[in-house]
Design an enzyme around this catalytic site. Sequence first.
Site, PDB file in Angstrom:
ATOM      1  N   ASP A 171       0.833  -1.208   0.000  1.00 23.75           N
ATOM      2  CA  ASP A 171       0.000   0.000   0.000  1.00 23.75           C
ATOM      3  C   ASP A 171       0.864   1.253   0.000  1.00 23.75           C
ATOM      4  O   ASP A 171       2.033   1.236   0.399  1.00 23.75           O
ATOM      5  CB  ASP A 171      -0.961   0.015   1.193  1.00 23.75           C
ATOM      6  CG  ASP A 171      -0.251   0.021   2.540  1.00 23.75           C
ATOM      7  OD1 ASP A 171       0.765  -0.680   2.682  1.00 23.75           O
ATOM      8  OD2 ASP A 171      -0.718   0.720   3.463  1.00 23.75           O
ATOM      9  N   GLU A 229      -0.020  -0.959   5.943  1.00 20.33           N
ATOM     10  CA  GLU A 229       1.066  -0.374   6.740  1.00 20.33           C
ATOM     11  C   GLU A 229       0.923   1.129   6.873  1.00 20.33           C
ATOM     12  O   GLU A 229       1.213   1.697   7.927  1.00 20.33           O
ATOM     13  CB  GLU A 229       2.419  -0.710   6.106  1.00 20.33           C
ATOM     14  CG  GLU A 229       3.616  -0.508   7.034  1.00 20.33           C
ATOM     15  CD  GLU A 229       4.178   0.913   7.024  1.00 20.33           C
ATOM     16  OE1 GLU A 229       4.991   1.231   7.911  1.00 20.33           O
ATOM     17  OE2 GLU A 229       3.816   1.703   6.130  1.00 20.33           O
TER      18      GLU A 229
END
EC number: 3.5.1.18
Length: 380
Positions: free
Chosen positions: A71, A136
């Site tokens: 991400d 994250e």
Amino acid sequence: MTADSAVLALVRELIARPSVTPDDVDCQLLLAQRLEHAGFRCETIARGDVTNLWARRGNAGPLVVFAGHTDVVPPGPRDKWDSDPFVPTERDGYLYGRGAADMKSSIAAFVVAAEEFTAAHPGHDGSIALLLTSDEEGPAVDGTVIVCDELRARGEQPDYCIVGEPTSGDVLGDTCKNGRRGSLSGRLTVKGIQGHVAYPHLARNPVHQLAPALAEMAATEWDRGNEYFPPTTFQVSNLRAGTGATNVVPGEAVVLFNFRFSTASTPEGLKQRVHALLDKHGLEYELDWELGGEPFLTPRGPLTDALVAAIRAETGVAAELSTTGGTSDGRFIAKICPQVIEFGPCNATIHKVNERIELASLEPLKNIYRRTLENLLLPR
């Protein structure tokens, strides 16, 4: 296709997928397909909107894990970018795009490094695994921590973990993170009595009561740090009180603050000291705590030696071991893995408009990861 162009081709594919937290946009599917061809067993561990990948090759120890996140943070105003953030663009010796430095280049470099290493040494000692998440950059509650819980439950314990965060400063390889400080946040509400500023004897101003306590907290030496960590820091991040009018004594004051703390302090110890200080000042208050992560530290040993030697062999740079900076998913992995270190490309443009990575750093980054695997998993 040469090794460096293999890394470039893969990172371009990853950047082209707009995987803003928690959307993975099939980044992990792309990677899993490649890893399966290299003999990895791939497993998706999903939770809510978050996608996690656990890919492992081999069953023996030691188990070397590469951890990362697919991400990325939102690109921000696209008109501020010189090119589309999700169209990988090569310009002036750099590759531009959201995630170029944080951290799709690290992922691509390690995947190609693993492909090269396993092709050259199919009977290598130990095992290699990748732990990837799409959570994250966001809340980080359904990502790496979930995979770590699953690994712990089935007794699958990594021995070494390299987290591909962009740790380098001026040049590739100048900095590795062999630990991170913990993060402890507080929301302090000091109670007063609202009233008219012309009649202070009929009110109780919480700002006036809070100010001396806050000044003492800011001046306190919470610890002196140690060999690996700087001293613990205290910072106020937000202060709010009042109605917006100039003639009203506020009824309460709210302060948000944060500790970045070393292994020289503990969350409970910091909490106790804060409560004692506030009680000493006679405040009527409520205090809510949030532990963002505990500190972790990997002392010098096999993993740090393997990575530092790989960096020196590839670049000639003498890497510095550091614990500065914010938190990372290393805080979760350190609970199941005794040796965790973070290493990746230069971080000057991460989370910024026109995020970029130097094209010339892609092959050395891949080679450093491959050399580290060689140092850990081949007979010496």
